[in-house]
Every structure is written in structure tokens, then in C-alpha cells.
Design a protein around this motif. Structure first.
Motif, PDB file in Angstrom:
ATOM      1  N   LYS A 183       1.036   4.145  -2.912  1.00 37.88           N
ATOM      2  CA  LYS A 183       0.884   5.578  -2.607  1.00 37.88           C
ATOM      3  C   LYS A 183       2.012   6.395  -3.233  1.00 37.88           C
TER       4      LYS A 183
ATOM      5  N   GLN B 120       0.829  -1.204   0.000  1.00 41.40           N
ATOM      6  CA  GLN B 120       0.000   0.000   0.000  1.00 41.40           C
ATOM      7  C   GLN B 120       0.862   1.253   0.000  1.00 41.40           C
ATOM      8  N   ASN B 121       1.955   1.244   0.754  1.00 39.79           N
ATOM      9  CA  ASN B 121       2.862   2.391   0.778  1.00 39.79           C
ATOM     10  C   ASN B 121       3.548   2.589  -0.574  1.00 39.79           C
TER      11      ASN B 121
END
Length: 200
Positions: free
Chosen positions: A181, A177-178
Motif C-alpha cells: 500500500k 500488504q501494508n
């Protein structure tokens, strides 16, 4: 079974796997991407991403070796059936049937090792373990990362938006997820810089 027969089957297996070095990923071919990646190239980068799991970013203690193994076999059936996408006119059920039969054939060529590969393939298809779920994250992330690389190479922001839309909100592991992003941020910056430079 004699050793010579075993060796013949293993060479047949390796030749099948070798096809993946030359088969282009269908999604990019459909989008008219020149010199697009092969299936093997996709699996290779997925495999390398499993090495990025550390004690700090792997709070659920995923088995890194298992993640690597799943990454390396998740598209193995495509050496026989090809890279089938929703654009190929094949239903998801038929796609699964063909790939399952292909994996059975591959497993028969390699004995116990093949049994292990088939089990991991089933695990991935059913998303029945945390490692399989993580591998799916890697599969999706490598796809959008590759899409962004092609957008930059062709200097065409948002050209491959469909791949981002298809994966939006589907990433589950915090580490991935990071990365998503950060990728989104770089993609926004790429578009803004192109607009500022008068290349809209």
C-alpha cells in the motif's frame, strides 16, 4: 566418504552458488534495464526482510529463521538452470522439472544440509507452509519494489507496470500488504510530481 571428498563437493556447491552473484534477473534484462540486479541480490534483500517480522506485525507467529532459509534457497536452482520466465519459451511444467533436478544435484553435494535445502525448496514450490506463503509474498514484493526503483532511476513512471499488474491482489500477509500500500502511494506521488514538473 572421506573428509577430502566432502570438502571438494562443498567447494563445488559454493562455486555454483557464487554464480548467482553474477546472473542478472531475466525480467529486467528483457525490459532493457541497464545494470540490473542479480539473482543473489534479489534473494539477499528478501532475506533481510525476514528480520522485519516482529511480535507486533507477525500475529500468526511465523518462524523467522525458516522464512529466512526459504528466502535464501527459493531461487537456488537458478545457479544451474538460469532464471526462467514465461518469456523464455519454457512451460511451467518443464521449468519445475529442470529446477527440481537442479535442486537434487545441489542437495547431493551437501549431504544433510542439502536435504534440508531440498525440503525447504519443495515447501516453497508447493506453498505448503505459512512460511513458504510469506516467502512468496517477499518474492513478489521485492520484485515490485525493484521495479519502482528502476522507474525512479530512469524517471519513467509506469514503465514497468506489467510487474505490478502480475502481482496485484496476490499479497497475503498483513505486514506485506501494508508495505505494498505504501509503495503504491509513493509510486502515485512519483507520477504526479513528474507531471506537475512538466515532464510528461
Amino acid at each position: 566418504m572421506s573428509q577430502s571428498v566432502d570438502s571438494k563437493k562443498i567447494i563445488e556447491f559454493l562455486e555454483l552458488v557464487g554464480r548467482l552473484k553474477h546472473v542478472k534477473r531475466t525480467g529486467w534484462v528483457i525490459c532493457d534495464i541497464d545494470e540490473c540486479e542479480s539473482i543473489a541480490g534479489h534473494m539477499y534483500r528478501m532475506g533481510l526482510m525476514t528480520f522485519l517480522l516482529t511480535e507486533e506485525n507477525n500475529p500468526t507467529d511465523l518462524d523467522r529463521l525458516k522464512c529466512l532459509q526459504i528466502a535464501l534457497i527459493h531461487d537456488l536452482a537458478e545457479c544451474i538452470v538460469g532464471d526462467l520466465t514465461p518469456h523464455c519459451g519454457v512451460t511451467p511444467e518443464e521449468k519445475h522439472r529442470r529446477e527440481n533436478e537442479a535442486m537434487k544435484k545441489i542437495a547431493e553435494l551437501t549431504g544433510i544440509a542439502g536435504d534440508r535445502m531440498y525440503d525447504l525448496y519443495q515447501e516453497y514450490e508447493k506453498q505448503s507452509s505459512p512460511e513458504a506463503v510469506f516467502a512468496k509474498d517477499l518474492d513478489r514484493y521485492d520484485m515490485i519494489l525493484q521495479a519502482f526503483e528502476y522507474e525512479k532511476r530512469e524517471n519513467k513512471p509506469r514503465k514497468l507496470q506489467e510487474f505490478f499488474t502480475a502481482t496485484e491482489g496476490k499479497f497475503q500477509h498483513p505486514f506485506i500488504q501494508n508495505l505494498v500500500k505504501e509503495l503504491y502511494s509513493q509510486r502515485d506521488d512519483f507520477e504526479k510530481n513528474r507531471l506537475l514538473n512538466g515532464n510528461a
